[in-house]
Scaffold this motif. Structure first.
Motif, PDB file in Angstrom:
ATOM      1  N   ASN A 297      -4.840   0.185  -4.406  1.00  0.00           N
ATOM      2  CA  ASN A 297      -3.763   1.099  -4.017  1.00  0.00           C
ATOM      3  C   ASN A 297      -2.501   0.912  -4.846  1.00  0.00           C
ATOM      4  N   VAL A 298      -2.169  -0.341  -5.192  1.00  0.00           N
ATOM      5  CA  VAL A 298      -0.982  -0.554  -6.025  1.00  0.00           C
ATOM      6  C   VAL A 298      -1.286  -0.183  -7.471  1.00  0.00           C
ATOM      7  N   GLY A 299      -2.561  -0.087  -7.785  1.00  0.00           N
ATOM      8  CA  GLY A 299      -2.999   0.288  -9.126  1.00  0.00           C
ATOM      9  C   GLY A 299      -3.483  -0.925  -9.883  1.00  0.00           C
ATOM     10  N   VAL A 300      -4.762  -1.012 -10.128  1.00  0.00           N
ATOM     11  CA  VAL A 300      -5.336  -2.150 -10.852  1.00  0.00           C
ATOM     12  C   VAL A 300      -4.595  -2.372 -12.165  1.00  0.00           C
ATOM     13  N   ASP A 301      -4.109  -1.293 -12.786  1.00  0.00           N
ATOM     14  CA  ASP A 301      -3.366  -1.400 -14.048  1.00  0.00           C
ATOM     15  C   ASP A 301      -2.012  -2.083 -13.880  1.00  0.00           C
TER      16      ASP A 301
ATOM     17  N   ASN B 206       0.826  -1.207   0.000  1.00  0.00           N
ATOM     18  CA  ASN B 206       0.000   0.000   0.000  1.00  0.00           C
ATOM     19  C   ASN B 206       0.860   1.258   0.000  1.00  0.00           C
ATOM     20  N   ILE B 207       2.124   1.125   0.333  1.00  0.00           N
ATOM     21  CA  ILE B 207       3.050   2.257   0.319  1.00  0.00           C
ATOM     22  C   ILE B 207       3.154   2.861  -1.082  1.00  0.00           C
ATOM     23  N   LEU B 208       2.845   2.085  -2.110  1.00  0.00           N
ATOM     24  CA  LEU B 208       2.939   2.610  -3.476  1.00  0.00           C
ATOM     25  C   LEU B 208       1.977   3.771  -3.715  1.00  0.00           C
ATOM     26  N   ALA B 209       0.871   3.795  -2.990  1.00  0.00           N
ATOM     27  CA  ALA B 209      -0.062   4.919  -3.123  1.00  0.00           C
ATOM     28  C   ALA B 209       0.601   6.219  -2.695  1.00  0.00           C
ATOM     29  N   LEU B 210       1.552   6.129  -1.778  1.00  0.00           N
ATOM     30  CA  LEU B 210       2.294   7.312  -1.341  1.00  0.00           C
ATOM     31  C   LEU B 210       3.559   7.532  -2.167  1.00  0.00           C
ATOM     32  N   ALA B 211       4.167   6.463  -2.643  1.00  0.00           N
ATOM     33  CA  ALA B 211       5.416   6.578  -3.404  1.00  0.00           C
ATOM     34  C   ALA B 211       5.198   7.154  -4.798  1.00  0.00           C
ATOM     35  N   ARG B 212       4.092   6.815  -5.431  1.00  0.00           N
ATOM     36  CA  ARG B 212       3.864   7.271  -6.814  1.00  0.00           C
ATOM     37  C   ARG B 212       3.921   8.790  -6.956  1.00  0.00           C
ATOM     38  N   PRO B 213       3.277   9.555  -6.093  1.00  0.00           N
ATOM     39  CA  PRO B 213       3.329  11.017  -6.283  1.00  0.00           C
ATOM     40  C   PRO B 213       4.594  11.683  -5.731  1.00  0.00           C
ATOM     41  N   ALA B 214       5.453  10.932  -5.035  1.00  0.00           N
ATOM     42  CA  ALA B 214       6.673  11.526  -4.469  1.00  0.00           C
ATOM     43  C   ALA B 214       7.636  11.895  -5.604  1.00  0.00           C
ATOM     44  N   GLU B 215       8.029  13.136  -5.631  1.00  0.00           N
ATOM     45  CA  GLU B 215       8.885  13.634  -6.715  1.00  0.00           C
ATOM     46  C   GLU B 215      10.252  12.952  -6.705  1.00  0.00           C
ATOM     47  N   ASN B 216      10.656  12.462  -7.872  1.00  0.00           N
ATOM     48  CA  ASN B 216      11.965  11.841  -8.099  1.00  0.00           C
ATOM     49  C   ASN B 216      12.232  10.604  -7.238  1.00  0.00           C
TER      50      ASN B 216
ATOM     51  N   ALA C   8      -6.795 -14.953   0.190  1.00  0.00           N
ATOM     52  CA  ALA C   8      -7.607 -13.773   0.479  1.00  0.00           C
ATOM     53  C   ALA C   8      -9.092 -13.958   0.180  1.00  0.00           C
ATOM     54  N   ALA C   9      -9.416 -14.668  -0.880  1.00  0.00           N
ATOM     55  CA  ALA C   9     -10.817 -14.808  -1.292  1.00  0.00           C
ATOM     56  C   ALA C   9     -11.640 -15.461  -0.190  1.00  0.00           C
ATOM     57  N   ASN C  10     -12.805 -14.867   0.079  1.00  0.00           N
ATOM     58  CA  ASN C  10     -13.719 -15.373   1.114  1.00  0.00           C
ATOM     59  C   ASN C  10     -13.056 -15.495   2.482  1.00  0.00           C
ATOM     60  N   SER C  11     -12.198 -14.552   2.798  1.00  0.00           N
ATOM     61  CA  SER C  11     -11.519 -14.584   4.096  1.00  0.00           C
ATOM     62  C   SER C  11     -11.740 -13.246   4.805  1.00  0.00           C
ATOM     63  N   PRO C  12     -11.349 -13.158   6.064  1.00  0.00           N
ATOM     64  CA  PRO C  12     -11.470 -11.885   6.779  1.00  0.00           C
ATOM     65  C   PRO C  12     -10.606 -10.772   6.186  1.00  0.00           C
ATOM     66  N   ILE C  13      -9.595 -11.118   5.389  1.00  0.00           N
ATOM     67  CA  ILE C  13      -8.706 -10.096   4.816  1.00  0.00           C
ATOM     68  C   ILE C  13      -9.080  -9.709   3.386  1.00  0.00           C
ATOM     69  N   GLU C  14     -10.149 -10.270   2.857  1.00  0.00           N
ATOM     70  CA  GLU C  14     -10.488 -10.034   1.445  1.00  0.00           C
ATOM     71  C   GLU C  14     -10.673  -8.552   1.113  1.00  0.00           C
ATOM     72  N   ALA C  15     -11.409  -7.824   1.911  1.00  0.00           N
ATOM     73  CA  ALA C  15     -11.646  -6.411   1.612  1.00  0.00           C
ATOM     74  C   ALA C  15     -10.335  -5.625   1.598  1.00  0.00           C
ATOM     75  N   GLU C  16      -9.451  -5.921   2.532  1.00  0.00           N
ATOM     76  CA  GLU C  16      -8.168  -5.226   2.567  1.00  0.00           C
ATOM     77  C   GLU C  16      -7.294  -5.624   1.383  1.00  0.00           C
ATOM     78  N   TYR C  17      -7.390  -6.876   0.954  1.00  0.00           N
ATOM     79  CA  TYR C  17      -6.643  -7.355  -0.214  1.00  0.00           C
ATOM     80  C   TYR C  17      -7.094  -6.597  -1.477  1.00  0.00           C
ATOM     81  N   VAL C  18      -8.391  -6.467  -1.651  1.00  0.00           N
ATOM     82  CA  VAL C  18      -8.922  -5.723  -2.801  1.00  0.00           C
ATOM     83  C   VAL C  18      -8.516  -4.253  -2.696  1.00  0.00           C
ATOM     84  N   TRP C  19      -8.564  -3.690  -1.507  1.00  0.00           N
ATOM     85  CA  TRP C  19      -8.122  -2.308  -1.287  1.00  0.00           C
ATOM     86  C   TRP C  19      -6.657  -2.149  -1.699  1.00  0.00           C
TER      87      TRP C  19
END
Length: 194
Positions: free
Chosen positions: A146-150, A104-114, A131-142
Motif C-alpha cells: 500500500n505504501v508502494g514497494v518502490d 496505509n493512508i498513503l494508498a488514499l493520499a497518493r491520488p488526492a489532487e494537490n 512482523a516476520a513469522n507473526s500474526p501481523i505478517e500478512a498485514e505488514y506485507v499488505w
C-alpha cells in the motif's frame, strides 16, 4: 558523520546554525540528513523542524528520521511534516514500528489532487523482525504494498539490530523476488541516484 554520504544533525532547534550546517554538508556531497526526534529531544511538529527539512530538500538532501512510533502521534506528525515540505524527500525509519497500519493512508493520499507529493519512503529496519513469522505478517506485507514497494528500503537499525538478523527476517516475508530486489537495493540506488 554516519557514513560517507550522510550526517546526523545534533539539534534541529539550532536555527541559523543548523541551516548553515545543512548548506555546508550539502556542498560537500552529503546525501542524507538524519534527525531523531526522540534522542535529540525535539518535536517533529515544531515550525523550526519544518524550516530545517525544507532547507535540506532545497539543498538536495534526503531527510532520514526515526519513525518507530514510540510516542503517540509520531506517524501523524511525520505525515504532516512531509505534506508541508513537498520538495523534500523523506525516509521514515522502521515504517511506523508496530503502528505501521497508519501508513496505509498513503494508498488514499497518493491520488488526492494537490495533497501529496509522493515524497515519503520507508526503511523496514526493526519492524520487519517483529512482523516476520507473526500474526501481523500478512498485514505488514499488505502495508508495504500500500505504501508502494518502490518506496520501501532495507536497513538494519545497527547497532541495536544487525544486518544479518534483519535479512533473516526479511527473507521470511511473503514477497515476490521482484519486490525483494527493489527493497534490498534497487529502491535505494534510485533514491540516492547511484
Amino acid at each position: 558523520m554516519l557514513a560517507d554520504n550522510s550526517f546526523d544533525l545534533v539539534v534541529s532547534y539550532d536555527g541559523d546554525a543548523a541551516l548553515a550546517e545543512v548548506d555546508r554538508v550539502a556542498a560537500r556531497g552529503v546525501k542524507l540528513l538524519k534527525i531523531h526526534p526522540h534522542t535529540q529531544k525535539f518535536d517533529a511538529a515544531d515550525p523550526r523542524v519544518l524550516t530545517l527539512v525544507k532547507r535540506a530538500g532545497e539543498a538536495g538532501l534526503i531527510v532520514v528520521t526515526d519513525n518507530a512510533n514510540i510516542v503517540p502521534s509520531d506517524n501523524e506528525k511525520l505525515f504532516n511534516l512531509a505534506l508541508a515540505a513537498p520538495k523534500t524527500k523523506f525516509i521514515f525509519g522502521h515504517m511506523g514500528g508496530l503502528g505501521f497500519r497508519f501508513w496505509n493512508i498513503l494508498a488514499l493520499a497518493r491520488p488526492a489532487e494537490n495533497l501529496f507529493a509522493d515524497n515519503i519512503h520507508f526503511d523496514i529496519s526493526a519492524s520487519v523482525i517483529l512482523a516476520a513469522n507473526s500474526p501481523i505478517e500478512a498485514e505488514y506485507v499488505w502495508t508495504i504494498r500500500n505504501v508502494g514497494v518502490d518506496h520501501v528500503l532495507l536497513a538494519s537499525g545497527f547497532p541495536q539490530i544487525s544486518l544479518p538478523k534483519t535479512l533473516e527476517a526479511f527473507a521470511k516475508l511473503d514477497l515476490t523476488e521482484e519486490e525483494r530486489a527493489k527493497i534490498r537495493s534497487a529502491n535505494a540506488r534510485k533514491l540516492l541516484g547511484l
